[in-house]
Design an enzyme around this catalytic site. Structure first.
Site, PDB file in Angstrom:
ATOM      1  CG  ASP A   1     -25.707   3.569  20.911  1.00  0.00           C
ATOM      2  OD1 ASP A   1     -25.725   2.562  20.182  1.00  0.00           O
ATOM      3  OD2 ASP A   1     -25.080   3.621  21.989  1.00  0.00           O
TER       4      ASP A   1
ATOM      5  CG  ASP B   1     -56.356  10.177  29.859  1.00  0.00           C
ATOM      6  OD1 ASP B   1     -56.608   9.027  30.281  1.00  0.00           O
ATOM      7  OD2 ASP B   1     -55.362  10.830  30.216  1.00  0.00           O
TER       8      ASP B   1
ATOM      9  CG  HIS C   1     -22.025   5.457  18.133  1.00  0.00           C
ATOM     10  ND1 HIS C   1     -22.687   5.069  16.982  1.00  0.00           N
ATOM     11  CD2 HIS C   1     -22.320   4.520  19.067  1.00  0.00           C
ATOM     12  CE1 HIS C   1     -23.367   3.957  17.227  1.00  0.00           C
ATOM     13  NE2 HIS C   1     -23.165   3.597  18.475  1.00  0.00           N
TER      14      HIS C   1
ATOM     15  CG  HIS D   1     -25.253  -0.437  16.416  1.00  0.00           C
ATOM     16  ND1 HIS D   1     -26.518  -0.158  16.894  1.00  0.00           N
ATOM     17  CD2 HIS D   1     -24.388   0.251  17.218  1.00  0.00           C
ATOM     18  CE1 HIS D   1     -26.422   0.660  17.933  1.00  0.00           C
ATOM     19  NE2 HIS D   1     -25.142   0.920  18.146  1.00  0.00           N
TER      20      HIS D   1
ATOM     21  CD  GLU E   1     -17.883   1.247  24.380  1.00  0.00           C
ATOM     22  OE1 GLU E   1     -18.272   0.507  25.289  1.00  0.00           O
ATOM     23  OE2 GLU E   1     -18.626   2.045  23.787  1.00  0.00           O
ATOM     24  CG  ASP E   2     -17.041  -1.543  20.529  1.00  0.00           C
ATOM     25  OD1 ASP E   2     -16.803  -1.722  21.738  1.00  0.00           O
ATOM     26  OD2 ASP E   2     -18.180  -1.330  20.085  1.00  0.00           O
TER      27      ASP E   2
END
Length: 692
Positions: free
Chosen positions: A109, A230, A42, A18, A46-47
């Site tokens: 992301d 349009d 990134h 990812h 966090e992980d």
């Protein structure tokens, strides 16, 4: 790869695939090294167990700050509740207002997450993420000009939030493509040939409107698919800005232009730095054609937004702000800084999210200050939006407006090119109904902040007066009493907090009295009010005096304004000689007697009226439709000392209903107390005194 280890995504792919995909998206936009490295890293804070300090040690402080910024934002997508979502939105906007690269990484992301959203099994979760993408991330991408990312995010969201509508539009587009595809190619060739023969080589191609933008227009204009003119537009790419205007002249000489359909976004770019000429003509074969004329550089900026301005300068690679301004663009974060001002005004979570959406979604109109400074506002903006865009203090003190030198109402819609001058008063006065005269989140949040402050001061005054009144009836003086045990009893910190609680109806004045003097009850005027009611006729002299009243003249309390003790009042002599009508000083009916000064009498209330009577007043309330809400309203009125004598419901809807409540009150202050107490009830939307 080492830190994410064996983590996998919903698709079954290794998790580290990812961040590599996210970095790949950003390399397509030719961003700087720090942004690409941030994209790769990134998710590690966090992980995984990695800290910001470790990132900074390995890759430098700049990347450490960027990765931490993106990490804070990532928590946004994990929240569902309004309050927590709003708190993360607050962090989000503050972070990206400092460095646009944080937002670019987050958009990439989210784009990759949306491309793989179909792997998530829970439909509810897919829909929640899609709605959040549509409401927050796509508008943010549009705000910094990243049209390509914005369009793809909207389309991927549309696929999950309304697949039925999207599939229906795609089927109609397939049919239209089969019918008109050849004609579109021929029209492109004919436009290119016309320009070529005029010495303007150009690249011309047709552009099909995306399903989501078609759906949004169908909803906004309430029209059918067949009425849209349009769906196909033609993009004309020329070499220079001068060639854009020359090409426009060639097109308008060749085909008739449609009135009011020309827009020059080159001389006045949109807030997100979008630049192009737009025109609509009745072209070859009678087709109505929308055309966008621009240069290659403009086209890249229009598609890639702020990302198009990353380039080498002075041996370093990054965002070239000077080059962007030289090209006619503006600071891409200016729009987001307006959101920061919205955040500074506070408010509850739902307000915050709503005002942020308002700032991000609306199109724009350009107006000027008297000194020639350009101010961009959302389309549909009014003078108060302009005043608050200049400065909050200008908005708070606005009492009128001049548009192009003429005084105009505050409800006037602003048009492109208007010169707006704000007429200011000496002190801030912000009526609650000003909210209906604004469209920007910044103006509305500032108005709400001012109203909250004013209401707080009003509740303080009301609370103090109520407590003093109860103590006076009990033969005590508030200034002689220590409030410390009362504050402890109600778990309040200050006297202000106590009076505020009383003013809002959370604590009754009787409870304060009983706490200060245990066993002492407030001998309220309930018994007296049962005996002493304000009535018309000669008996009204007990309650009204002044104006050189002739003995025996009857007084009649006008039903058009229903005066109660405490209101400023005036008398109007009846021309039939049947007495005097008593009106409040602000009664609209008095306008009929402006030229009859001989009929006017100055009146005021007697001490008996303000001390020993009960009057009838009507309140009009809009209440949320839910079980038990009417009982709550009646309880609040009863606890505030009001006696309901009549109640009528009307305009009942699925979510709200209106109710008129006739209440016996002691005076105008008592009525205001009851209104204030009702406003504290979460289910009560509005409360107003009804005249008559």
């Amino acid at each position: 790869m080492r830190m994410h280890g064996s983590q996998t995504r919903a698709s079954g792919d290794p998790y580290y695939a990812h961040p590599i995909e996210v970095a790949g998206i950003l390399t397509e936009y030719r961003l700087d090294t720090a942004t690409i490295v941030t994209a790769l890293l990134h998710d590690v804070i966090e992980d995984t167990p990695v800290t910001k300090e470790e990132i900074a040690k390995l890759f430098g402080d700049e990347i450490g700050e960027l990765v931490e910024g993106v990490t804070k934002l990532s928590k946004l997508e994990l929240q569902a509740e309004h309050a927590r979502q709003a708190e993360n939105l607050r962090k989000f906007i503050l972070a990206i207002s400092k460095d646009v690269r944080v937002l670019l990484v987050k958009l990439a992301d989210r784009l990759h997450n949306m491309r793989t959203l179909h792997f998530i099994k829970s439909q509810a979760k897919r829909e929640r993420i899609a709605r959040e993408t549509r409401d927050i991330y796509a508008p943010l991408a549009r705000n910094i000009g990243c049209h390509r990312i914005c369009t793809e995010l909207e389309e991927l969201s549309f696929e999950h939030t309304n697949p039925v509508a999207r599939n229906a539009i795609i089927r109609r587009l397939d049919t239209l493509r089969a019918e008109q595809g050849g004609a579109v190619a021929l029209v492109s060739q004919e436009i290119a040939a016309r320009l070529e023969s005029s010495g303007l080589p150009a690249r011309v191609f047709g552009r099909e409107k995306s399903p989501y933008s078609i759906w949004r227009k169908l909803q906004r204009k309430s029209i059918g698919f067949s009425q849209m003119s349009d769906i196909y537009a033609f993009r004309v790419i020329v070499d220079s800005e001068e060639d854009c205007y020359r090409a426009l002249g060639v097109v308008h000489r060749a085909w008739s232009s449609v009135p009011d359909r020309f827009k020059d976004f080159i001389s006045t770019p949109k807030r997100n730095n979008y630049r192009s000429l737009h025109t609509t003509v009745v072209g070859p074969r009678g087709m109505r054609i929308e055309m966008q004329i621009r240069t290659e550089a403009m086209d890249r900026v229009n598609e890639e937004g702020v990302a198009a301005h990353f380039r080498y300068k002075d041996a370093s690679y990054g965002l070239d702000l000077e080059g962007m301004e030289a090209a006619g663009g503006r600071d891409p974060l200016a729009n987001l800084r307006q959101l920061v001002q919205v955040l500074e005004h506070g408010g509850d979570a739902e307000e915050l999210v709503e005002h942020a959406k308002l700032e991000m979604f609306l199109d724009q109109v350009f107006v000027f200050t008297p000194k020639g400074k350009l101010v961009s506002l959302p389309r549909g903006a009014m003078p108060l939006d302009f005043a608050y865009a200049v400065h909050t203090s200008v908005g708070d003190t606005c009492i009128g407006v001049k548009i192009n030198g003429e005084l105009k109402p505050l409800r006037t819609l602003l048009n492109n090119g208007d010169v707006v001058e704000v007429v200011r008063g000496s002190k801030p006065v912000v009526p609650p109904d000003w909210r209906s005269l604004t469209v920007t989140g910044r103006a509305r949040s500032a108005i709400r902040r001012h109203i909250r402050q004013t209401e707080k001061e009003e509740f303080l005054r009301l609370g103090r007066a109520s407590v003093e009144q109860v103590f006076e009836r009990a033969g005590k003086k508030l200034k002689d009493v220590s409030l410390r045990p009362i504050l402890e009893r109600f778990a309040l910190d200050t006297e202000e907090a106590l009076f505020d609680a009383v003013g809002r109806g959370r604590v009754s004045p009787s409870q304060v009295l009983e706490t200060a003097f245990p066993g002492m009850k407030d001998t309220d005027v309930a018994v007296a009010t049962a005996r002493r009611k304000i009535e018309g006729g000669t008996a009204a002299r007990l309650y009204v005096r002044g104006g050189g009243l002739t003995p025996g003249v009857s007084l009649h309390f006008a039903h058009c304004c229903s005066p109660v003790p405490g209101d400023r009042i005036v008398g109007i002599l009846r021309e039939d000689g049947e007495g005097l009508d008593v009106h409040t000083i602000d009664c609209p009916k008095l306008a009929e007697y402006e030229d009859r000064e001989d009929l006017w009498r100055d009146l005021n209330w007697t001490a008996e009226a303000e001390r020993e009577t009960v009057s009838l007043a009507r309140l009009h309330a809009t209440i949320g439709n839910a079980p038990g809400v009417l009982g709550q309203v009646c309880t609040i009125i009863g606890e505030a000392g009001g006696n309901i004598v009549n109640l009528r419901m009307h305009h009942r809807q699925s979510d709200f209903f209106d109710v008129d409540i006739d209440v016996e009150v002691r005076d105008a202050k008592h009525l205001t107390n009851i209104s204030a107490a009702l406003r504290t009830c979460p289910t009560v939307e509005t409360v107003d005194r009804t005249r008559g």
